[in-house]
Design a protein around this motif. Structure first.
Motif, short mmCIF file in Angstrom:
data_model
loop_
_atom_site.label_atom_id
_atom_site.label_comp_id
_atom_site.label_asym_id
_atom_site.label_seq_id
_atom_site.Cartn_x
_atom_site.Cartn_y
_atom_site.Cartn_z
N ASN A 6 -11.73 -36.69 -23.16
CA ASN A 6 -10.49 -36.39 -23.86
C ASN A 6 -9.52 -37.54 -23.61
N SER A 8 -6.63 -38.05 -24.54
CA SER A 8 -5.23 -37.63 -24.34
C SER A 8 -5.09 -36.64 -23.18
N ASP A 12 -2.05 -33.90 -22.36
CA ASP A 12 -2.39 -32.48 -22.42
C ASP A 12 -2.10 -31.78 -21.09
N SER A 16 0.57 -28.81 -20.29
CA SER A 16 0.13 -27.57 -19.65
C SER A 16 0.96 -27.29 -18.40
N ASP A 77 -13.61 -31.65 -22.17
CA ASP A 77 -13.44 -31.98 -23.58
C ASP A 77 -12.03 -31.63 -24.02
N SER A 78 -11.57 -32.27 -25.10
CA SER A 78 -10.25 -31.94 -25.63
C SER A 78 -10.25 -30.49 -26.10
N GLU A 79 -9.09 -29.90 -26.16
CA GLU A 79 -8.86 -28.49 -26.50
C GLU A 79 -9.32 -27.53 -25.41
N LYS A 80 -9.79 -28.01 -24.27
CA LYS A 80 -10.21 -27.13 -23.19
C LYS A 80 -9.14 -27.07 -22.12
N GLU A 81 -8.87 -25.87 -21.66
CA GLU A 81 -7.95 -25.64 -20.54
C GLU A 81 -8.80 -25.32 -19.32
#
Length: 142
Positions: A6, A8, A12, A16, A77-81
């Motif tokens: 990711n 970014s 991110d 968060s 990965d991106s979009e994962k918290e």
């Protein structure tokens, strides 16, 4: 070699961190984020001290958990918290000084689970540091 999935991740993670009201309430600061690493600082004020005058163990654990989780998330990965699955903490000494610093790094980044370690140190007025806790944590992407 650490694979960054990711590009970014730093932005991110900062976003968060900013959404966590509990961290704002206690004054925690995101000091550094790098691939597989994270540092969180907690200024020591009256609101984080317990009845003996030391930083409450719950706050020591909180910043270690956050640092470990974001170290893990930096490799997701991106979009994962990040979600903490478990952690173990060893308190080494009472936490007292001007601030606490939790430095975490990824030990193993697996497909499902990521293991991190964090060291928490109490920074003194003269800039020296005293270790006060060690944490091993397991996280997962959610």
């Amino acid at each position: 070699m650490t694979t960054i999935r990711n590009p970014s991740f730093a932005r991110d993670i900062a976003a968060s961190f900013a959404r966590q009201g509990a961290l704002s309430l206690i004054g925690a600061e995101l000091e550094e984020i790098a691939p597989g690493k994270c540092t969180v600082r907690l200024p020591i004020t009256k609101k984080v001290r317990q009845h003996h005058g030391f930083v409450h163990g719950g706050f020591v654990a909180t910043i270690a958990d956050v640092a470990g989780g974001y170290a893990a998330m930096s490799l997701f990965d991106s979009e994962k918290e990040v979600l903490t699955v478990e952690y173990k903490i060893n308190f080494l000494a009472p936490a007292d000084g001007v601030s606490l610093i939790a430095r975490a790094h990824v030990v193993r980044n697996g497909r499902t689970l990521t293991v991190t370690q964090a060291e928490v140190a109490a920074e003194q007025e003269d800039g020296s540091e005293r270790p006060c806790a060690l944490v091993q944590q397991t996280s997962m992407a959610g």
